[in-house]
Design an enzyme around this catalytic site. Structure first.
Site, PDB file in Angstrom:
ATOM      1  N   LYS A 112      36.987 -31.497  -3.657  1.00 40.44           N
ATOM      2  CA  LYS A 112      36.098 -31.629  -4.786  1.00 40.44           C
ATOM      3  C   LYS A 112      36.533 -33.082  -5.344  1.00 40.44           C
ATOM      4  O   LYS A 112      35.742 -33.797  -6.178  1.00 40.44           O
ATOM      5  CB  LYS A 112      36.418 -30.374  -5.751  1.00 40.44           C
ATOM      6  CG  LYS A 112      35.727 -29.358  -5.444  1.00 40.44           C
ATOM      7  CD  LYS A 112      35.847 -28.300  -6.660  1.00 40.44           C
ATOM      8  CE  LYS A 112      34.759 -27.152  -6.069  1.00 40.44           C
ATOM      9  NZ  LYS A 112      34.373 -26.052  -7.010  1.00 40.44           N
ATOM     10  N   LYS A 194      30.630 -23.694   4.801  1.00 38.28           N
ATOM     11  CA  LYS A 194      30.287 -22.456   3.811  1.00 38.28           C
ATOM     12  C   LYS A 194      29.150 -22.696   3.013  1.00 38.28           C
ATOM     13  O   LYS A 194      28.963 -23.677   2.421  1.00 38.28           O
ATOM     14  CB  LYS A 194      31.482 -21.902   2.879  1.00 38.28           C
ATOM     15  CG  LYS A 194      31.823 -22.678   1.866  1.00 38.28           C
ATOM     16  CD  LYS A 194      32.878 -21.983   1.027  1.00 38.28           C
ATOM     17  CE  LYS A 194      32.968 -22.567  -0.413  1.00 38.28           C
ATOM     18  NZ  LYS A 194      32.595 -21.654  -1.431  1.00 38.28           N
ATOM     19  N   LYS A 197      27.087 -23.401  -3.779  1.00 36.23           N
ATOM     20  CA  LYS A 197      26.003 -23.836  -4.882  1.00 36.23           C
ATOM     21  C   LYS A 197      26.037 -25.236  -5.295  1.00 36.23           C
ATOM     22  O   LYS A 197      25.025 -25.892  -5.899  1.00 36.23           O
ATOM     23  CB  LYS A 197      25.942 -22.956  -6.120  1.00 36.23           C
ATOM     24  CG  LYS A 197      27.541 -23.060  -6.811  1.00 36.23           C
ATOM     25  CD  LYS A 197      27.697 -21.829  -8.006  1.00 36.23           C
ATOM     26  CE  LYS A 197      28.954 -21.754  -8.532  1.00 36.23           C
ATOM     27  NZ  LYS A 197      29.496 -20.674  -7.608  1.00 36.23           N
TER      28      LYS A 197
END
Ligand code: ATP
Ligand code: LTN
Length: 328
Positions: A112, A194, A197
């Site tokens: 992130k 994966k 969202k």
């Protein structure tokens, strides 16, 4: 009796990876006579910028989704993290025992923070410590999560052991429980990764609120390979992922699915998969809308959950304050 706990971020879109990886397993655990806790981690969500009005909506949406999926608030303590201030209080204390190097090794943080340099928030870096507090506060035995969260639960175990060693037995050392099938649904457009969202493209995921047309469009566009046979094989991540989804939405085994598509190509399979996915999602969507149309009832459930959680958490915090020497 074991205490089982898990949580989900209110980040708006929930995809079928979240549903099968995190929500459905929690519903399945309700009937086993365990004590279950399930909460919406709104303070984790603000580790990245959130619009307040949208955040409020997303918290309600997450709670409505759990209930629609079959979470029974009589059997499962359902609440909002920010309503139980002991979570952040314990996180502070644990912060003082966790090393920078441990957090620097967390792969979710590395992912992130990539490309953001020094501008990432301290909260994002500290995310796993708040998660450890979430878990340890309730003497949790088992934490059902998707594969991506295993490292965070392992950190919570290390912190529990360290605390117990330094201050005497205080915390249960929790175990992660990774669901085999469904634990990892891959992205439709990049099946090596994966489903997520926060992906750049909407073609990455199927949202649990997607309508029939959208589901069909996304599945038709899903990346497969040039072999054209509907067979489950880890070296063919695209079709393998679609078979996994088919199995989850229909309850059929991989073998049954392979057999019924023997000699047929991806085209037929994708159309059927889209229809089955919609048939699975439609009743769920109707129930979610039903809860969102009655926010008072939803708020009452969350209030009740928060006050029951607070009773457990405040007792644990008393013990922690005493152990570390701040209780006079
Ligand atoms: P983000 O893209 O913001 O990282 P996410 O879509 O990965 O979000 P989270 O909110 O991080 O979802 O995860 C919620 C729960 O869903 C966790 O238990 C996580 O392990 C599970 N989960 C997330 N993605 C998947 C996936 N693709 N397959 C199975 N489970 C998943
Ligand atoms: N980091 C988790 C959400 C989460 C969680 C928890 C899961 C926060 N606190 C405690 C299990 C137990 C995620 O799903 N991204």
């Amino acid at each position: 009796m074991s205490r089982i706990l898990t949580a989900l971020q209110p980040s708006g879109i929930l995809h079928i990876g979240n549903y099968f990886g995190a929500i459905e397993p929690m519903v399945g655990l309700q009937t086993t006579g365990n004590e279950n806790l399930l909460f919406v981690v709104d303070y984790h969500a603000i580790t990245v910028t959130q619009d307040p009005a949208r955040l409020r909506q997303n918290i309600l949406f997450a709670a409505a989704t759990y209930l629609a999926a079959g979470i029974d608030p009589k059997q499962t303590l359902l609440f909002q993290q920010s309503r139980v201030s002991e979570h952040t209080e314990l996180a502070w204390i644990l912060n003082c025992m966790v090393r920078m190097g441990e957090l620097e090794r967390m792969t979710q943080f590395k992912d992130k923070a990539k490309g953001k340099g020094e501008s990432v928030s301290v909260g994002l870096f500290d995310y796993p410590v708040l998660m450890a507090a979430d878990i340890l506060l309730y003497d949790t035995d088992v934490v059902p999560v998707g594969h991506d969260q295993k490292q965070h639960v392992e950190l919570a175990r290390d912190i529990a052991e360290r605390f117990n060693k330094q201050f005497g037995k205080t915390f249960i050392v929790p175990k992660p429980e990774i669901r085999k099938q469904g634990a990892r649904i891959a992205a439709l457009d990049e099946p090596e990764k994966k489903m997520s969202k926060s992906a750049a493209s909407e073609k990455n995921y199927i949202s649990i609120m997607d309508d029939e047309k959208t589901v069909l469009k996304k599945i038709k566009a899903a990346v497969t390979d040039s072999q054209g046979t509907v067979r489950f094989n880890e070296s063919r991540p695209g079709i393998t992922n679609l078979i996994t989804i088919m199995s989850l939405v229909t309850g059929k085994t991989v073998k049954e699915i392979e057999n019924s598509y023997a000699g047929r190509g991806y085209g037929d399979f994708k159309i059927d998969l889209a229809a089955q996915t919609t048939a699975f999602l439609s009743p769920l969507q109707e129930k979610i809308r039903g809860y969102l149309d009655h926010p008072d009832a939803l708020l009452k459930i969350l209030d009740d959950g928060a006050s029951r959680a607070k009773t457990i958490a405040s007792k644990k915090m008393e013990e922690v304050r005493e152990k570390i020497g701040v209780k006079l």
